[in-house]
Design a protein around this motif. Structure first.
Motif: not given
Length: 277
Positions: A126-129, A183-186, A210-216, A218-224
Protein backbone atom coordinates in the motif's frame (compact mmCIF):
# COMPACT_ATOMS: atom_id res chain seq x y z
CA UNK A 1 -1.17 -15.74 24.86
CA UNK A 2 -1.27 -19.11 23.08
CA UNK A 3 -4.66 -20.10 24.53
CA UNK A 4 -6.20 -16.77 23.48
CA UNK A 5 -4.77 -17.11 19.98
CA UNK A 6 -6.07 -20.67 19.69
CA UNK A 7 -9.58 -19.59 20.66
CA UNK A 8 -9.60 -16.71 18.17
CA UNK A 9 -8.01 -18.60 15.27
CA UNK A 10 -10.24 -21.65 15.70
CA UNK A 11 -13.31 -19.42 15.77
CA UNK A 12 -12.32 -17.68 12.53
CA UNK A 13 -11.32 -20.97 10.91
CA UNK A 14 -14.88 -22.30 11.35
CA UNK A 15 -16.54 -19.28 9.71
CA UNK A 16 -18.02 -19.50 6.23
CA UNK A 17 -18.08 -15.72 5.64
CA UNK A 18 -15.78 -12.86 6.63
CA UNK A 19 -13.20 -15.52 7.35
CA UNK A 20 -10.00 -14.15 5.82
CA UNK A 21 -6.75 -14.16 7.79
CA UNK A 22 -5.21 -10.76 7.08
CA UNK A 23 -1.78 -9.57 8.16
CA UNK A 24 -0.92 -5.86 8.15
CA UNK A 25 2.82 -5.22 8.41
CA UNK A 26 5.04 -2.19 8.75
CA UNK A 27 8.71 -1.34 9.09
CA UNK A 28 9.07 -3.09 12.45
CA UNK A 29 8.87 -6.52 10.83
CA UNK A 30 11.99 -5.73 8.77
CA UNK A 31 14.09 -4.39 11.66
CA UNK A 32 15.61 -7.84 12.30
CA UNK A 33 16.84 -7.73 8.69
CA UNK A 34 18.88 -4.63 9.52
CA UNK A 35 16.53 -2.09 7.93
CA UNK A 36 15.83 0.89 10.22
CA UNK A 37 12.24 1.58 11.13
CA UNK A 38 10.68 4.96 10.35
CA UNK A 39 9.46 6.25 13.67
CA UNK A 40 11.31 4.12 16.20
CA UNK A 41 14.13 5.61 18.28
CA UNK A 42 16.65 4.79 15.55
CA UNK A 43 14.24 5.37 12.68
CA UNK A 44 14.91 6.99 9.32
CA UNK A 45 12.23 9.60 9.84
CA UNK A 46 13.37 10.41 13.40
CA UNK A 47 16.92 11.07 12.29
CA UNK A 48 15.82 12.42 8.94
CA UNK A 49 18.27 13.03 6.13
CA UNK A 50 21.45 14.97 6.68
CA UNK A 51 19.92 18.37 5.95
CA UNK A 52 16.14 17.99 5.88
CA UNK A 53 13.21 16.84 7.95
CA UNK A 54 11.59 13.78 6.36
CA UNK A 55 8.18 15.44 5.93
CA UNK A 56 9.94 17.96 3.70
CA UNK A 57 12.38 15.63 1.97
CA UNK A 58 9.97 12.73 1.38
CA UNK A 59 7.59 14.68 -0.83
CA UNK A 60 6.78 15.00 -4.51
CA UNK A 61 7.25 18.75 -4.15
CA UNK A 62 10.83 18.31 -2.95
CA UNK A 63 11.54 15.71 -5.63
CA UNK A 64 10.49 18.13 -8.36
CA UNK A 65 12.93 20.71 -6.97
CA UNK A 66 15.83 18.34 -6.22
CA UNK A 67 15.37 15.11 -8.23
CA UNK A 68 19.03 14.06 -8.24
CA UNK A 69 19.33 14.39 -4.47
CA UNK A 70 16.21 12.32 -3.88
CA UNK A 71 17.33 9.68 -6.38
CA UNK A 72 20.73 9.42 -4.65
CA UNK A 73 18.95 8.72 -1.38
CA UNK A 74 16.51 6.31 -3.06
CA UNK A 75 19.35 4.34 -4.62
CA UNK A 76 21.13 4.26 -1.27
CA UNK A 77 18.00 2.68 0.21
CA UNK A 78 17.78 0.33 -2.80
CA UNK A 79 21.25 -0.96 -1.94
CA UNK A 80 20.23 -1.33 1.72
CA UNK A 81 17.16 -3.36 0.77
CA UNK A 82 19.02 -5.58 -1.70
CA UNK A 83 21.76 -6.48 0.77
CA UNK A 84 19.22 -7.32 3.49
CA UNK A 85 17.68 -10.79 3.67
CA UNK A 86 14.20 -11.85 4.80
CA UNK A 87 14.14 -12.65 8.51
CA UNK A 88 12.24 -15.36 10.37
CA UNK A 89 9.04 -13.28 10.59
CA UNK A 90 8.97 -12.92 6.80
CA UNK A 91 9.53 -16.65 6.41
CA UNK A 92 6.79 -17.52 8.92
CA UNK A 93 4.31 -15.40 6.96
CA UNK A 94 5.27 -17.16 3.73
CA UNK A 95 4.64 -20.52 5.43
CA UNK A 96 1.29 -19.30 6.78
CA UNK A 97 0.24 -18.23 3.27
CA UNK A 98 1.10 -21.69 1.91
CA UNK A 99 -1.20 -23.26 4.52
CA UNK A 100 -4.13 -20.83 4.28
CA UNK A 101 -3.94 -20.31 0.50
CA UNK A 102 -6.75 -18.00 -0.69
CA UNK A 103 -7.87 -17.23 2.86
CA UNK A 104 -4.57 -15.44 3.42
CA UNK A 105 -3.93 -11.78 2.60
CA UNK A 106 -0.92 -9.63 3.39
CA UNK A 107 -1.16 -5.85 3.40
CA UNK A 108 2.24 -4.26 3.84
CA UNK A 109 3.42 -0.68 4.22
CA UNK A 110 6.96 -1.77 3.38
CA UNK A 111 8.65 -1.05 0.07
CA UNK A 112 11.69 -3.25 0.78
CA UNK A 113 10.53 -6.34 -1.21
CA UNK A 114 11.43 -8.72 1.65
CA UNK A 115 7.97 -10.28 1.87
CA UNK A 116 8.07 -11.08 -1.82
CA UNK A 117 11.57 -12.49 -1.57
CA UNK A 118 10.45 -14.67 1.35
CA UNK A 119 7.74 -16.18 -0.86
CA UNK A 120 4.54 -14.22 -0.23
CA UNK A 121 2.36 -13.58 -3.28
CA UNK A 122 -1.12 -12.67 -1.98
CA UNK A 123 -0.02 -9.19 -1.07
CA UNK A 124 -0.94 -5.52 -1.35
CA UNK A 125 1.97 -3.06 -1.11
CA UNK A 126 0.00 0.00 0.00
CA UNK A 127 3.01 2.33 0.06
CA UNK A 128 4.26 1.20 -3.34
CA UNK A 129 7.53 -0.61 -3.86
CA UNK A 130 11.18 -0.12 -4.70
CA UNK A 131 11.05 -2.27 -7.87
CA UNK A 132 9.11 0.18 -10.03
CA UNK A 133 9.22 3.73 -11.35
CA UNK A 134 6.74 6.11 -12.95
CA UNK A 135 6.74 9.56 -14.52
CA UNK A 136 6.82 12.45 -12.04
CA UNK A 137 4.80 14.51 -14.54
CA UNK A 138 1.86 12.13 -14.50
CA UNK A 139 2.33 10.15 -17.72
CA UNK A 140 0.39 6.90 -17.50
CA UNK A 141 2.02 3.60 -16.80
CA UNK A 142 4.27 2.04 -14.18
CA UNK A 143 7.58 0.55 -15.30
CA UNK A 144 10.06 -1.85 -13.76
CA UNK A 145 13.21 -0.21 -12.46
CA UNK A 146 15.81 -0.66 -15.24
CA UNK A 147 18.24 -3.44 -14.35
CA UNK A 148 21.13 -1.12 -15.16
CA UNK A 149 20.15 1.13 -12.23
CA UNK A 150 22.06 -0.25 -9.24
CA UNK A 151 22.03 0.62 -5.56
CA UNK A 152 24.61 3.16 -4.45
CA UNK A 153 26.49 4.41 -1.41
CA UNK A 154 24.98 7.51 0.17
CA UNK A 155 27.66 9.82 -1.29
CA UNK A 156 27.69 8.22 -4.75
CA UNK A 157 26.49 10.44 -7.61
CA UNK A 158 24.17 9.46 -10.44
CA UNK A 159 25.90 8.62 -13.71
CA UNK A 160 24.90 10.04 -17.08
CA UNK A 161 23.46 6.61 -17.92
CA UNK A 162 21.38 6.69 -14.72
CA UNK A 163 19.98 10.08 -15.68
CA UNK A 164 19.14 8.84 -19.16
CA UNK A 165 17.37 5.75 -17.85
CA UNK A 166 15.45 7.81 -15.29
CA UNK A 167 14.04 10.19 -17.90
CA UNK A 168 10.46 9.63 -19.04
CA UNK A 169 10.48 8.43 -22.67
CA UNK A 170 7.15 10.18 -23.31
CA UNK A 171 7.58 13.68 -21.91
CA UNK A 172 11.24 14.05 -20.88
CA UNK A 173 10.55 14.68 -17.19
CA UNK A 174 12.23 12.72 -14.42
CA UNK A 175 10.92 9.29 -13.54
CA UNK A 176 10.32 8.80 -9.81
CA UNK A 177 10.11 5.84 -7.43
CA UNK A 178 6.67 4.19 -7.38
CA UNK A 179 6.15 4.90 -3.68
CA UNK A 180 3.82 7.04 -1.60
CA UNK A 181 5.31 10.32 -0.39
CA UNK A 182 4.11 12.48 2.50
CA UNK A 183 2.25 14.99 0.32
CA UNK A 184 0.39 12.34 -1.73
CA UNK A 185 -2.91 10.48 -1.34
CA UNK A 186 -3.61 6.78 -1.42
CA UNK A 187 -5.18 5.49 -4.64
CA UNK A 188 -6.00 2.11 -6.15
CA UNK A 189 -3.47 2.03 -8.98
CA UNK A 190 -0.34 2.41 -6.87
CA UNK A 191 -1.58 1.79 -3.34
CA UNK A 192 -4.45 -0.70 -3.73
CA UNK A 193 -6.60 1.45 -1.45
CA UNK A 194 -9.98 -0.04 -2.30
CA UNK A 195 -8.71 -3.61 -2.69
CA UNK A 196 -7.12 -3.56 0.77
CA UNK A 197 -10.27 -2.09 2.35
CA UNK A 198 -12.34 -4.84 0.69
CA UNK A 199 -10.01 -7.44 2.19
CA UNK A 200 -10.39 -5.79 5.60
CA UNK A 201 -14.19 -5.94 5.28
CA UNK A 202 -14.03 -9.70 4.68
CA UNK A 203 -11.46 -10.49 7.35
CA UNK A 204 -12.23 -12.67 10.34
CA UNK A 205 -8.97 -11.66 11.95
CA UNK A 206 -6.50 -8.86 11.36
CA UNK A 207 -2.97 -9.25 12.70
CA UNK A 208 -1.13 -5.93 13.00
CA UNK A 209 2.64 -6.39 13.06
CA UNK A 210 5.45 -3.84 13.34
CA UNK A 211 3.49 -0.71 12.51
CA UNK A 212 2.40 2.23 14.64
CA UNK A 213 -0.60 3.26 12.52
CA UNK A 214 0.72 6.74 11.84
CA UNK A 215 -0.75 6.89 8.30
CA UNK A 216 -4.43 6.92 7.47
CA UNK A 217 -4.99 3.87 5.21
CA UNK A 218 -3.63 1.33 7.72
CA UNK A 219 -5.85 2.85 10.40
CA UNK A 220 -8.82 2.74 8.01
CA UNK A 221 -8.08 -0.94 7.36
CA UNK A 222 -8.23 -1.66 11.10
CA UNK A 223 -11.38 0.43 11.52
CA UNK A 224 -13.07 -1.40 8.64
CA UNK A 225 -12.10 -4.82 9.98
CA UNK A 226 -13.50 -3.88 13.39
CA UNK A 227 -16.71 -2.51 11.90
CA UNK A 228 -17.44 -5.83 10.19
CA UNK A 229 -16.69 -7.95 13.25
CA UNK A 230 -13.05 -9.05 12.84
CA UNK A 231 -10.73 -9.83 15.71
CA UNK A 232 -7.76 -7.47 15.92
CA UNK A 233 -4.44 -8.83 17.17
CA UNK A 234 -1.92 -6.03 17.85
CA UNK A 235 1.62 -7.49 17.78
CA UNK A 236 4.01 -4.64 18.50
CA UNK A 237 6.73 -3.92 21.02
CA UNK A 238 5.06 -0.65 22.08
CA UNK A 239 1.58 0.82 22.30
CA UNK A 240 0.55 2.72 19.18
CA UNK A 241 -2.39 4.29 17.32
CA UNK A 242 -3.97 0.87 16.79
CA UNK A 243 -3.81 0.19 20.52
CA UNK A 244 -5.81 3.34 21.17
CA UNK A 245 -8.36 2.25 18.58
CA UNK A 246 -8.96 -1.21 20.01
CA UNK A 247 -8.25 -0.89 23.76
CA UNK A 248 -11.93 -0.82 24.75
CA UNK A 249 -13.08 -3.43 22.22
CA UNK A 250 -13.97 -7.02 23.17
CA UNK A 251 -12.65 -8.73 20.03
CA UNK A 252 -9.01 -7.72 20.44
CA UNK A 253 -5.76 -9.18 21.67
CA UNK A 254 -2.74 -7.01 22.47
CA UNK A 255 0.61 -8.80 22.46
CA UNK A 256 3.87 -7.10 23.41
CA UNK A 257 6.32 -9.73 22.20
CA UNK A 258 8.59 -10.09 19.19
CA UNK A 259 6.73 -10.92 16.01
CA UNK A 260 8.94 -13.93 15.24
CA UNK A 261 7.87 -15.68 18.44
CA UNK A 262 4.19 -14.85 18.00
CA UNK A 263 4.05 -15.83 14.33
CA UNK A 264 5.63 -19.19 15.14
CA UNK A 265 2.73 -19.82 17.55
CA UNK A 266 0.16 -18.59 15.00
CA UNK A 267 1.64 -20.90 12.35
CA UNK A 268 1.46 -23.91 14.66
CA UNK A 269 -2.18 -23.21 15.56
CA UNK A 270 -3.11 -22.86 11.88
CA UNK A 271 -1.26 -26.07 11.06
CA UNK A 272 -3.25 -27.88 13.76
CA UNK A 273 -6.48 -26.35 12.41
CA UNK A 274 -5.62 -27.66 8.94
CA UNK A 275 -5.09 -31.18 10.31
CA UNK A 276 -8.44 -31.19 12.11
CA UNK A 277 -10.49 -30.44 8.97
Amino acid sequence: MKEQLEEIIHDVYRKDKRNLFTFLTGAGISSDSGIPTYRGTDGIWVKGTQFHKPEEFGTLRYFRQHPKEVWQYSLFRKKMFETATPNQSHLELADIESMLKDRFHLITQNIDNLHRRAGNTRMYEVHGNNREIKCSNGCKGIMAMPEEIVGKDIDEDLTLKDTELLTCPNCGHWMRPNILWFDEYYDEKTNKKFSSLKVAKNSGILFIIGTSGATNLPLAIAETALKYGAYIVDINTEDNHFTELIKNKKNKLIIREKSTEVLAVVKEIIKDSNRSI
